[in-house]
Every structure is written in C-alpha cells, then in structure tokens.
Design a protein around this motif. Structure first.
Motif, PDB file in Angstrom:
ATOM      1  N   GLU A 128     -20.688  -0.969 -74.553  1.00 27.30           N
ATOM      2  CA  GLU A 128     -20.688  -0.836 -73.096  1.00 27.30           C
ATOM      3  C   GLU A 128     -21.167   0.554 -72.721  1.00 27.30           C
ATOM      4  O   GLU A 128     -20.831   1.535 -73.373  1.00 27.30           O
ATOM      5  CB  GLU A 128     -19.276  -1.018 -72.539  1.00 27.30           C
ATOM      6  N   THR A 187     -18.384  -1.652 -66.298  1.00 24.80           N
ATOM      7  CA  THR A 187     -19.093  -2.648 -67.094  1.00 24.80           C
ATOM      8  C   THR A 187     -18.637  -4.038 -66.659  1.00 24.80           C
ATOM      9  O   THR A 187     -17.513  -4.213 -66.195  1.00 24.80           O
ATOM     10  CB  THR A 187     -18.820  -2.462 -68.589  1.00 24.80           C
ATOM     11  N   SER A 190     -24.444  -8.703 -65.258  1.00 22.55           N
ATOM     12  CA  SER A 190     -25.381  -7.767 -65.886  1.00 22.55           C
ATOM     13  C   SER A 190     -26.673  -7.681 -65.081  1.00 22.55           C
ATOM     14  O   SER A 190     -27.205  -6.593 -64.869  1.00 22.55           O
ATOM     15  CB  SER A 190     -25.711  -8.206 -67.314  1.00 22.55           C
ATOM     16  N   LYS A 246     -17.776   2.708 -76.256  1.00 21.64           N
ATOM     17  CA  LYS A 246     -18.026   2.719 -74.812  1.00 21.64           C
ATOM     18  C   LYS A 246     -18.449   4.125 -74.398  1.00 21.64           C
ATOM     19  O   LYS A 246     -17.788   5.099 -74.731  1.00 21.64           O
ATOM     20  CB  LYS A 246     -16.771   2.293 -74.050  1.00 21.64           C
TER      21      LYS A 246
END
Lengths: 376, 365
Positions: free
Chosen positions: B178, A170, A203, B28
């Motif tokens: 996430e 991420t 992103s 997550k």
C-alpha cells in the motif's frame, strides 16, 4: 457617487477525496481548528456529521452557524443558511459537500452557488468534494462503477479553487473502515462493499483523483507562466516548446442523448489540451421550427448543458449538416471536431455517405474525433 | 479476442507469489513531496490506531527532532532504541534490526526510509533493513520523501537544482502493498518563515510529481489486481494514446499530436504498425522512417504480424487499455475504400470503447 468597492474575493480551498469515508470532512475540520488556534475567525457553515464520532469530535470549539429549515413535500430539510453566514461575516467558513444539491425552494439550486456568494462577499471557504462528482467524469464513472452520480459539479468551479488538497487513504484501509461500521450503518456498508466500494473501483477512482489534482497544479503553474513568462521560463522544468496554433475543439450536438457524453468528453479533452471549446447545432432555421417539440427541447437542453460547462454555443443555420459543421470549423479556427457515431444508413446516406464520411471528406486539415460509447 | 486464460506456468508463479506474500510482512509507505508535509505524523497516527485496535506496534526509528504533535504520538508507543554508531566523527542512529527481530512485533514503524547506514552496518541501506523485517513476517509502516527516490533524481534536479545523497530504489517503493500520498498545500510548509514565490513554485512542481508517481503506482497495482482476478474490465482511469502507422498516413502530424497529448494527460503513448506483405520499397522506407520518428517521440513502438490489420490493431488497443486511437485517412481517389471500406471503416465501427481521432493526410488539402 462611486459605489463601494467590492471586497476582495475569499480564498477557496477544496479537500478532494475519491470516496466517502476517506476523511475529507475530518481534514476540513482539522484545518478549521488549526485556523482557530491561530486566532482566525473560522465558523462551520455546513457540516454533515454522518454519525461519525471521530469527525464530530473535531467540531469542538468551532462555532456552528444554525442551518436553515425548509419544508418540501411535507418533509423538513436542513440547508446551509447563506444569509445568516453573510451577516455573521466570518473570515473563513467551512462548508461540507460542495456538490450537494439544495432542496427545491432554496434560493440557489446548488451548494457551490452558495459558496460563490460567500466567496464574492470576501469570505474564504474551505470545502470537501469527492472526485466522482466532477461533471466531465460522469460517464466514465458510470462505466467503471455502474453508478450514475446525480449530483455533479461543473469542472470550472473546481478549477477556480486556490488550492486542492488530496485526502488519501488506501482502498484497503477504506474497506476496513466500512467493515468496522465507521462510515455507514452495517447493512448499508455490506451493500457498499459489494457494489461501489470494490477494491478495483476504489483504486480507479483514487488514481483519477490523484491525476486530477496533479492536473490542477500544472494548470496553476502554467497560468503563472502566462502572467510572468520571463521569470517562469527559467524555472520551468520542461524546455519551452515552439509556439503553435492554439487548439480549438468543436462539439457537434444533436437531439440524441449521446450528445451529453460528447459534451462531457469534449470539455475534458479541451481542459487537458488547454483548448478553446465550442458547441454547435446545425439547423435549417435558427428557431428550430422544423423539429418536433421533444427534439427541440432535447437540443435546447444539450446546448444549455454545454453552456453550464462554459462552452460557447451557437445554432448554425444550414441545410446540410456536414457542410455547416465544416464551414463553421474553418471560419472559427477549429482544430478538432468531436462527433458521435453516425446512426442508421438510410437511402440518402447510401447515396451521399454518412455525415461523418462527408465531414471527413470536407474537413481537410481539421481532425475529427469520434467519441467512445459508454456502455455497461 | 485473444486467449486471456493463464498458462499452467503462470498459475504456478501466481501461487508461489501468493505464498511468499502470505509469510511476508506487509509494507505500507507514506509518500510526501517534501519534508514537513506530515508524513511522520500520518505514519505514527496509523501506529496509534492499529495499537488501539489491538495490534502489537513498535517504533523502530523516529527522528530525534520532531514537532510537538508528533512527539505526543511517539509517547503512546513502544520505542525500540536504535543503535548509535560513529561515522566520520558524528553519531548516527541506525535501526537495531536484531533487537526488532528478537522483539518480533506485528507492526514496526520506520521513519526516513531513504537513509544510508554507516559503513560496517548490517545492511548498507535502511530499506534493506526494512526488507529483512518484512522477510521475518513483520509488517512495516514507513515514510519517504519523493526527493529521495533514486530513479527520480533527474526530475528532482531539474526542479530543485539538487540531487539527494541518500536514495531508495523506485522498485522497492513499487513493491509496497500500500502506498499513501500525504498532500498539503505548499504554504503550510513554510508557516514559520513565508517562502518566496520561487520556493512555492518548486514545491508545487514536486507536489505534482509526487501525485503523478502515486497515480502510476496505483495504476500498476490496479492492473495487477485485475489480471490476478482474470477479469478483463476496461476502467480507463489512465488515458492511453495509440497511433496507427501506415505508409499512407500523415504519421508526422499524428505522432507530434500524440506526443503533445501524452504530455498533457501524463499518459501512455504507443505506436503500432501491422506489417504488410508486398509493400513497394518506397513505402517500406517510409514506414521505417515513421517508426524511427515514433521512437524519437517517446512512443512505445509495436510491430504486429496479422492478416486482418484492423482486427489486430483493435485487439492490441483493447489489451493495452487504449482510450484514444489515432488513425490517418487519405483523400485520394480511393478515399472511400480507404476510409469506409476495409479496414478503417471497420475499425471506427468496432472501436466503440475508445475515442477514434481521424487525421487528414496533407495530400488531400
């Protein structure tokens, strides 16, 4: 006497990431380790340690082919030594950073060209790549991030990979890695966090990488269908649509720098639509004699750029740009013409309309796409 | 330019949402397209690294049968044993929510998010257990297989011929702070026994689906993040096609092309019509027909009321991050005014941040 048969081409696998530090190199090395455990002869052809301890530890036990040292303007550079790898002839070679540009004086200007030499010799290659290096995305990435990526790789090189594996983390985790100094030095990391490595940039790049990987899978499945239509039809999740005319995109090039944007976008759309892609320049004479040396050089550069992206190019002789474009389009089964925005209206255009107006009027059943301007 | 500033109600809603978020644990999710892609490994590896960095990490649930390298990781972490319940004669292990709440770690790892709990459990579904942990401020790292997402069952069935018995709602997946995609080549999944070509194909299709779903989640989060910051930037990370409908355009062809393009790009597909006063009944009828066709083609249809139709369409296109604008032109006697006077000419000139695709009208050929 028949020449010896060329060896079967090596397998080509890419670990695709969306930014530095996502773990592409780590995963590439991990794949090498896995192969070594299985008894496969895998070596490291080129690896960029970037001083990352975790990554360096993954090279343990893998043979590293010494790099080639080259001097350029008084500095010593190290590049992958393709000749030595060819002589060593491993089953699998790990090559970091596929989009790398070799130092001037190298035999080949791009690392992907070295990789092609290895593949042709029957050596399988596992490599790493960040999405922003894809040529067709260059303008979009610049618009998004403000960074003009200099090292690019033609899309068709990536399309040829047997396998593309997404390496994902991420953006939050990636930014934490940066903050902890895992990826760059402290000072460089602070700058990166403010500029390129913003949450929104990361992103957006991540989304593009995922979509691109999905697209590549779809293209491979579709290619399989073309090979075995009877078999594929039964398995295909989407009902077969009726056969239709194959799309063909024609890009109108001129001497303006915006031609590059046009070529990249045309290539990208053609790839997604599985369309053929052509590019032309309309000139009163094939030798481009009527152009100033600068303009001639620019047109030739743009045509060369298109050919690098595997776009067929042609100089079309004609006095009238609009008529030349439309005639070519009709003769070649073009379904869509890509054009830039028309510039200033001079007296002639006021009388006859801009090129765009005239192309639209003459084109009849051909669609005309005016490509977005990329600005910041 | 439409007013982009948030209303007081909107601001209040955001503050409340932020406060809720602050006291809640973070969620997550590791998303894989099949079993054996390495979701559990990634989840546990994240736990190991967090522990190394000084976080208080426990395992709330892990499958009993795991690969040796996963077992290695399990050994480095504290495990809160699950509750063993009998259901239909077999023993089922469920999350011991009370024990975890009492232990109250910073981070809890929960494998196999899409499991159903047997009747009589605290919650019917494991994802509801996780929700409780999140509500108590515990961060949860979990793993889920795409094939267990409820809303994707039709697509999954088309590919595999099977529907999952135990599922988790997509909204819960999308609520994650996430989401990480765990990708691996299909060949790596059937290492022990090589799979058939059909197996590989099915896996590839699932893999594409997982990547596209993850991309959608990232896109949604990206737009949310941009909205929260109040910034209006155009990133174009996802293509969006907007077809402009007028009675004089070749709407059928534009919509057909729009649908096909949207399919290829896996992108948003919109159609817009700006209502015009005093339209002849025949044209009204045509527009209605085109709008119905647009809906059938899968386009999200919007009808706008505005005096300046070109401006209205451009504002709409910008607000919806459109990358490709499809417009029609007609080459009748008034072609010049139609195309290069107002409004099309104006539109082409102003729509410089998107591709404009001009479609010819059949009457012209």
């Amino acid at each position: 006497m028949t020449p010896p048969a060329a060896p079967a081409r090596g397998r080509f696998e890419i670990f695709l990431g969306y930014a530095a530090g996502v773990g592409k190199t780590y995963q590439m090395l991990e794949a090498g380790q896995e192969l070594r455990r299985k008894g496969v002869d895998a070596v490291i052809g080129y690896f960029e340690p970037h001083g990352r301890k975790d990554t360096i530890s993954r090279t343990e036990g893998l043979e590293v082919v010494p790099r080639r040292k080259l001097e350029y303007r008084g500095t010593i550079f190290e590049e992958m030594d393709t000749d030595v790898i060819l002589r060593r002839k491993p089953e699998v070679c790990l090559v970091d950073e596929l989009a790398h540009t070799n130092v001037p004086g190298s035999e080949r200007s791009k690392r992907w060209q070295d990789v092609h030499v290895l593949l042709d010799a029957g050596i399988s290659v596992i490599t790493s790549l960040n999405i922003q290096h894809l040529e067709s995305l260059n303008d979009q990435i610049w618009q998004m991030t403000g960074v003009r990526v200099r090292e690019t790789i033609p899309d068709w090189v990536v399309d040829q990979a047997d396998e593309i594996v997404v390496v994902d983390v991420t953006p939050r985790a990636l930014r934490h890695r940066l903050e902890r100094g895992v990826i760059y030095s402290r000072e460089k990391a602070d700058k990166a966090l403010e500029n390129f490595f913003t949450e929104q940039n990361l992103s957006a790049l991540r989304e593009i990488a995922m979509r691109h990987a999905a697209h590549e899978i779809e293209e491979k499945l579709s290619a399989q269908d073309d090979l075995a239509p009877a078999d594929g039809a039964a398995l295909s999740p989407v009902p077969a649509s009726p056969p239709r005319r194959k799309e063909c995109i024609l890009i109108c090039i001129d001497e303006r720098p915006a031609s590059i944007v046009l070529i990249r976008r045309g290539r990208r759309v053609a790839d997604y639509l599985r369309a053929e892609c052509l590019a032309i320049y309309v000139s009163p004479d094939a030798a481009l004699a009527g152009l100033s040396p600068e303009d001639r050089e620019a047109v030739e550069r743009h045509l060369g750029f298109a050919r690098n992206l595997r776009i067929r190019t042609e100089i079309v002789e004609g006095l009238d740009l609009a008529a030349g474009v439309v005639q070519f389009a009709h003769e070649h089964g073009v379904t869509q013409v890509f054009m830039g925005r028309s510039v200033s209206r001079n007296w002639k255009q006021r009388l006859h309309g801009t090129t765009l107006e005239r192309v639209v009027r003459l084109a009849r059943d051909v669609e005309i796409t005016i490509v977005a301007e990329r600005r910041r | 330019m439409p007013d982009q500033r948030p209303s007081p109600e909107e601001l209040l809603r955001r503050v409340e949402a932020e406060e809720r978020q602050a006291s809640r644990g973070r969620l997550k999710i590791f998303l894989g397209y099949a079993s054996r892609v390495g979701k559990s490994f990634r989840m546990l590896d994240e736990g190991r690294r967090r522990k190394q960095r000084g976080q208080d990490v426990v395992i709330g649930f892990i499958q009993s049968k795991v690969e040796p390298e996963v077992q290695c990781l399990v050994g480095t972490l504290e495990v809160i044993p699950g509750l063993r319940l009998r259901s239909d004669g077999t023993e089922v292990e469920v999350l011991d929510v009370i024990a975890i709440l009492k232990r109250h770690p910073q981070v809890c790892l929960v494998d196999e998010l899409a499991r159903d709990n047997p009747p009589g459990s605290r919650n019917p579904k494991r994802w509801q257990d996780v929700q409780e942990l999140l509500g108590a401020g515990i961060t949860v790292v979990t793993a889920v297989n795409l094939q267990h997402i409820a809303e994707r069952q039709d697509a999954i069935e088309r590919i595999t011929g099977k529907r999952a018995q135990q599922t988790v709602p997509e909204a819960f997946i999308r609520s994650a702070d996430e989401i990480v995609i765990v990708d691996a080549p299909p060949e790596d999944l059937h290492q022990r026994e090589p799979g058939s070509a059909a197996d590989t194909r099915r896996l590839s299709e699932l893999r594409e689906l997982a990547l596209l779903m993850a991309a959608e989640v990232v896109d949604a989060q990206l737009h949310q993040c941009l909205q929260l910051q109040g910034v209006e930037v155009f990133l174009g990370s996802q293509e969006r096609i907007l077809v402009c409908i007028t009675p004089r355009s070749n709407a059928r062809r534009m919509l057909e092309s729009g649908r096909r393009n949207a399919e290829r790009f896996h992108c948003g597909f919109l159609a817009v019509y700006v209502r015009q006063a005093g339209l002849p009944p025949a044209d009204e009828e045509l527009v209605e027909k085109y709008l119905a066709l647009a809906r059938e083609s899968g386009a999200e249809v919007h009808i706008l009321e505005a005096a300046d139709s070109a401006q209205a369409i451009l504002d709409f296109a910008r607000a919806h991050a459109v990358t490709q604008l499809f417009v029609g032109h007609s080459l009748n006697s008034r072609w010049r005014e139609m195309l290069f006077g107002n409004p099309l000419d104006q539109m082409i000139r102003a729509a410089d941040a998107m591709d404009v695709r001009i479609f010819p009208h059949p009457a012209s050929s």
